[in-house]
Design an enzyme around this catalytic site. Structure first.
Site, PDB file in Angstrom:
ATOM      1  N   CYS A  87       0.816  -1.207   0.000  1.00  0.00           N
ATOM      2  CA  CYS A  87       0.000   0.000   0.000  1.00  0.00           C
ATOM      3  C   CYS A  87       0.858   1.270   0.000  1.00  0.00           C
ATOM      4  O   CYS A  87       1.492   1.579  -0.998  1.00  0.00           O
ATOM      5  CB  CYS A  87      -0.961  -0.092   1.173  1.00  0.00           C
ATOM      6  SG  CYS A  87      -2.537   0.658   0.837  1.00  0.00           S
ATOM      7  N   HIS A 178      -3.285  -5.533   1.866  1.00  0.00           N
ATOM      8  CA  HIS A 178      -2.579  -5.740   3.141  1.00  0.00           C
ATOM      9  C   HIS A 178      -2.572  -7.204   3.567  1.00  0.00           C
ATOM     10  O   HIS A 178      -3.380  -7.602   4.414  1.00  0.00           O
ATOM     11  CB  HIS A 178      -3.263  -4.926   4.242  1.00  0.00           C
ATOM     12  CG  HIS A 178      -3.062  -3.460   4.118  1.00  0.00           C
ATOM     13  ND1 HIS A 178      -1.947  -2.824   4.614  1.00  0.00           N
ATOM     14  CD2 HIS A 178      -3.819  -2.517   3.541  1.00  0.00           C
ATOM     15  CE1 HIS A 178      -2.033  -1.535   4.352  1.00  0.00           C
ATOM     16  NE2 HIS A 178      -3.158  -1.309   3.701  1.00  0.00           N
ATOM     17  N   GLU A 180      -0.727  -8.612   5.608  1.00  0.00           N
ATOM     18  CA  GLU A 180      -0.414  -8.697   7.044  1.00  0.00           C
ATOM     19  C   GLU A 180      -1.654  -8.560   7.924  1.00  0.00           C
ATOM     20  O   GLU A 180      -1.596  -8.874   9.112  1.00  0.00           O
ATOM     21  CB  GLU A 180       0.634  -7.637   7.424  1.00  0.00           C
ATOM     22  CG  GLU A 180       0.152  -6.199   7.469  1.00  0.00           C
ATOM     23  CD  GLU A 180      -0.015  -5.550   6.087  1.00  0.00           C
ATOM     24  OE1 GLU A 180       0.194  -6.237   5.063  1.00  0.00           O
ATOM     25  OE2 GLU A 180      -0.370  -4.360   6.059  1.00  0.00           O
TER      26      GLU A 180
HETATM   27  N1  GLN Z   1      -3.839   6.281   1.185  1.00  0.00           N
HETATM   28  C1  GLN Z   1      -2.499   6.014   1.658  1.00  0.00           C
HETATM   29  C2  GLN Z   1      -1.470   6.853   0.913  1.00  0.00           C
HETATM   30  O1  GLN Z   1      -1.799   7.457  -0.053  1.00  0.00           O
HETATM   31  C3  GLN Z   1      -2.159   4.559   1.554  1.00  0.00           C
HETATM   32  C4  GLN Z   1      -3.118   3.739   2.391  1.00  0.00           C
HETATM   33  C5  GLN Z   1      -2.540   2.509   2.993  1.00  0.00           C
HETATM   34  O2  GLN Z   1      -1.317   2.331   3.078  1.00  0.00           O
HETATM   35  N2  GLN Z   1      -3.408   1.655   3.505  1.00  0.00           N
HETATM   36  O3  GLN Z   1      -0.356   6.938   1.283  1.00  0.00           O
END
Ligand code: GLN
Length: 206
Positions: A87, A178, A180
């Protein structure tokens, strides 16, 4: 949390400036790896793998600069160590970041749109289409980045509704979701752990 003390298992550094680093540590410890929270350059020494967690990439960027970690982490990421980025971690590695654009390491030839699936209301757990993950594997998306372009040299390992959501380039594995946060061991965590164990036996670390 119990972590580095030694049973000789591979040692994975987890960037711990912000975000869900504790969940990554727990997931790795459950499958027998040692973990170290990385908040300073010296903590990058002697690792067998590296995790960039989810969180807020803009905050992570700011803290990387404040802590003098931008350059040392870049060297570690380019060193050939197995890397798992989830992410916000994926956003840090992308070649091009939109919505808005921001600095990144550019190690993955992908374009990502931050929050590209909408805000919280579009978060949730979704089926993944993949030729390499077991049938029925799902991914938990939280304000996830959306990959809108994939360049040469980047393999797409899973998709959600046609979009690439799990990519690999050499030793770097990156997910929009995710692993994890799900029941362990998630197949993506297992792929990373296999790479850490294989890399370690290759270099013959005692
Ligand atoms: N929206 C976050 C970003 O732009 C990422 C979200 C996440 O890591 N769950 O950095």
């Amino acid at each position: 949390m119990a972590s580095e003390a030694g049973n000789g298992a591979p040692l994975v550094g987890v960037l711990a400036l912000q975000g869900d680093f504790a969940e990554h540590e727990a997931a790795l410890q459950r499958v027998g790896l040692r973990t170290r929270q990385v908040r300073s350059p010296a903590q990058l020494e002697g690792l067998h793998g590296l995790v960039l967690p989810g969180g807020e990439s803009t905050t992570m960027l700011r803290l990387l600069e404040v802590e003098g970690l931008w350059e040392p982490l870049g060297r570690a990421l380019r060193s050939g160590l197995p890397v798992l980025a989830t992410c916000a971690g994926m956003i840090l590695l992308a070649e091009r970041v939109e919505n808005p654009s921001q600095r990144s390491y550019g190690l993955l030839p992908i374009t990502v749109v931050r929050n590209g699936y909408g805000r919280q209301v579009h978060s949730g757990t979704f089926a993944l289409d993949s030729g390499v993950l077991p049938a029925g594997t799902t991914g938990t998306f939280i304000r996830a980045p959306r990959i809108t372009a994939v360049g040469d040299g980047c393999e797409v390992l899973a998709r959600r509704g046609g979009d690439a959501v799990l990519v690999r380039r050499g030793p770097i594995l990156a997910a929009c979701f995710h692993p994890e946060l799900q029941a362990e061991p998630h197949p993506v965590t297992a792929m990373f752990v296999d790479a850490v164990r294989a890399g370690r036996s290759m270099v013959g670390v005692a």
